[in-house]
Design a protein around this motif. Sequence first.
Motif, PDB file in Angstrom:
ATOM      1  N   LYS A   1     -48.545 -60.432  26.622  1.00 18.28           N
ATOM      2  CA  LYS A   1     -48.646 -61.610  27.495  1.00 18.28           C
ATOM      3  C   LYS A   1     -50.068 -62.162  27.480  1.00 18.28           C
ATOM      4  CE  LYS A   1     -45.118 -61.309  31.096  1.00 18.28           C
ATOM      5  NZ  LYS A   1     -44.113 -61.724  30.225  1.00 18.28           N
ATOM      6  N   GLN A   2     -51.048 -61.261  27.415  1.00 18.35           N
ATOM      7  CA  GLN A   2     -52.458 -61.690  27.389  1.00 18.35           C
ATOM      8  C   GLN A   2     -52.709 -62.646  26.225  1.00 18.35           C
ATOM      9  OE1 GLN A   2     -55.063 -61.168  29.379  1.00 18.35           O
ATOM     10  NE2 GLN A   2     -56.548 -62.120  28.024  1.00 18.35           N
ATOM     11  N   ASP A   3     -52.292 -62.255  25.026  1.00 21.60           N
ATOM     12  CA  ASP A   3     -52.521 -63.106  23.849  1.00 21.60           C
ATOM     13  C   ASP A   3     -51.663 -64.356  23.880  1.00 21.60           C
ATOM     14  OD1 ASP A   3     -54.167 -61.049  23.113  1.00 21.60           O
ATOM     15  OD2 ASP A   3     -53.432 -60.935  21.054  1.00 21.60           O
ATOM     16  N   ASN A   4     -50.394 -64.209  24.266  1.00 20.01           N
ATOM     17  CA  ASN A   4     -49.468 -65.338  24.207  1.00 20.01           C
ATOM     18  C   ASN A   4     -49.778 -66.395  25.260  1.00 20.01           C
ATOM     19  OD1 ASN A   4     -47.183 -66.744  23.197  1.00 20.01           O
ATOM     20  ND2 ASN A   4     -45.945 -65.934  24.852  1.00 20.01           N
ATOM     21  N   ARG A   5     -50.030 -65.962  26.480  1.00 24.60           N
ATOM     22  CA  ARG A   5     -50.173 -66.936  27.571  1.00 24.60           C
ATOM     23  C   ARG A   5     -51.615 -67.310  27.872  1.00 24.60           C
ATOM     24  NH1 ARG A   5     -45.316 -65.268  31.731  1.00 24.60           N
ATOM     25  NH2 ARG A   5     -43.774 -64.977  30.110  1.00 24.60           N
ATOM     26  N   PHE A   6     -52.519 -66.325  27.834  1.00 24.72           N
ATOM     27  CA  PHE A   6     -53.886 -66.597  28.276  1.00 24.72           C
ATOM     28  C   PHE A   6     -54.836 -66.934  27.125  1.00 24.72           C
ATOM     29  CE2 PHE A   6     -52.023 -63.602  31.406  1.00 24.72           C
ATOM     30  CZ  PHE A   6     -51.809 -64.536  32.410  1.00 24.72           C
TER      31      PHE A   6
ATOM     32  N   ASN B   1     -42.682 -56.008  32.340  1.00 24.11           N
ATOM     33  CA  ASN B   1     -42.555 -57.360  31.784  1.00 24.11           C
ATOM     34  C   ASN B   1     -43.871 -57.799  31.148  1.00 24.11           C
ATOM     35  OD1 ASN B   1     -41.382 -59.813  31.272  1.00 24.11           O
ATOM     36  ND2 ASN B   1     -41.738 -60.627  33.311  1.00 24.11           N
ATOM     37  N   GLN B   2     -44.430 -56.960  30.266  1.00 23.29           N
ATOM     38  CA  GLN B   2     -45.750 -57.239  29.707  1.00 23.29           C
ATOM     39  C   GLN B   2     -45.720 -57.720  28.263  1.00 23.29           C
ATOM     40  OE1 GLN B   2     -48.599 -57.267  31.539  1.00 23.29           O
ATOM     41  NE2 GLN B   2     -47.068 -57.032  33.146  1.00 23.29           N
ATOM     42  N   THR B   3     -44.534 -57.850  27.682  1.00 26.88           N
ATOM     43  CA  THR B   3     -44.426 -58.239  26.283  1.00 26.88           C
ATOM     44  C   THR B   3     -43.611 -59.523  26.156  1.00 26.88           C
ATOM     45  OG1 THR B   3     -44.540 -55.930  25.620  1.00 26.88           O
ATOM     46  CG2 THR B   3     -43.698 -57.463  23.997  1.00 26.88           C
ATOM     47  N   ASP B   4     -44.165 -60.501  25.452  1.00 24.28           N
ATOM     48  CA  ASP B   4     -43.486 -61.772  25.200  1.00 24.28           C
ATOM     49  C   ASP B   4     -42.959 -61.801  23.773  1.00 24.28           C
ATOM     50  OD1 ASP B   4     -44.021 -62.821  27.676  1.00 24.28           O
ATOM     51  OD2 ASP B   4     -45.691 -64.079  27.027  1.00 24.28           O
TER      52      ASP B   4
END
Length: 198
Positions: free
Chosen positions: A136-141, A108-111
């Motif tokens: 997820k790193q770029d999208n959420r954090f 579940n690492q891709t948004d």
Amino acid sequence: MNLQNRSPSPKCCRNPACGKSFTPQRLGQAVCSPACALATKDVHQVKARKAIADRERREIKVRKERLKSRGDYLREAQIAFNAYIRARDQMAGHACISSGKPLDWSGNQTDAGHYRSVGAAPHLRFDERNCHAQSKQDNRFLSGNAVDYRIGLIARIGLEAVEALEADQSVRKYTIDDLKAITAQYRAKLRDLKNEAA
């Protein structure tokens, strides 16, 4: 002709596991033996229980549908849309739209990240040009990593399309029927993508 002296004609046992031919000993006899009668009774009880359970499941589904709010329908539509976006970009072999790094499709690492956020531009939440696979790193954090997202978006859909997205200030109100249609549309598109890949 004397009907009382007439012998009954042979029947086929109604027990699905038996099916033997037998001569009935009494009126209305449908099975050849007491064992078959019990087995047939069990089969009918299982079928009756299954029919009751199916009816109860349908009734629960109808009740749940009646209790749904517009927000519930909106969430379902967003889930279907996001699943399609991730599958579309995975099939195309795209990297993260903002960082350009390869995406981890396992787990579940891709948004499905929106260029113009759903909060800032809710009318673009279901615009396929505005949403792409993103880590997820770029999208959420990194709050969507907007500057790098724009660079990646220009490379993917062109400057004119990006400027059209940025200029779009239209207002769209989604009704429950609209949201149901969007959910059905993107579930169908996802099925088609998976069928093409198979």
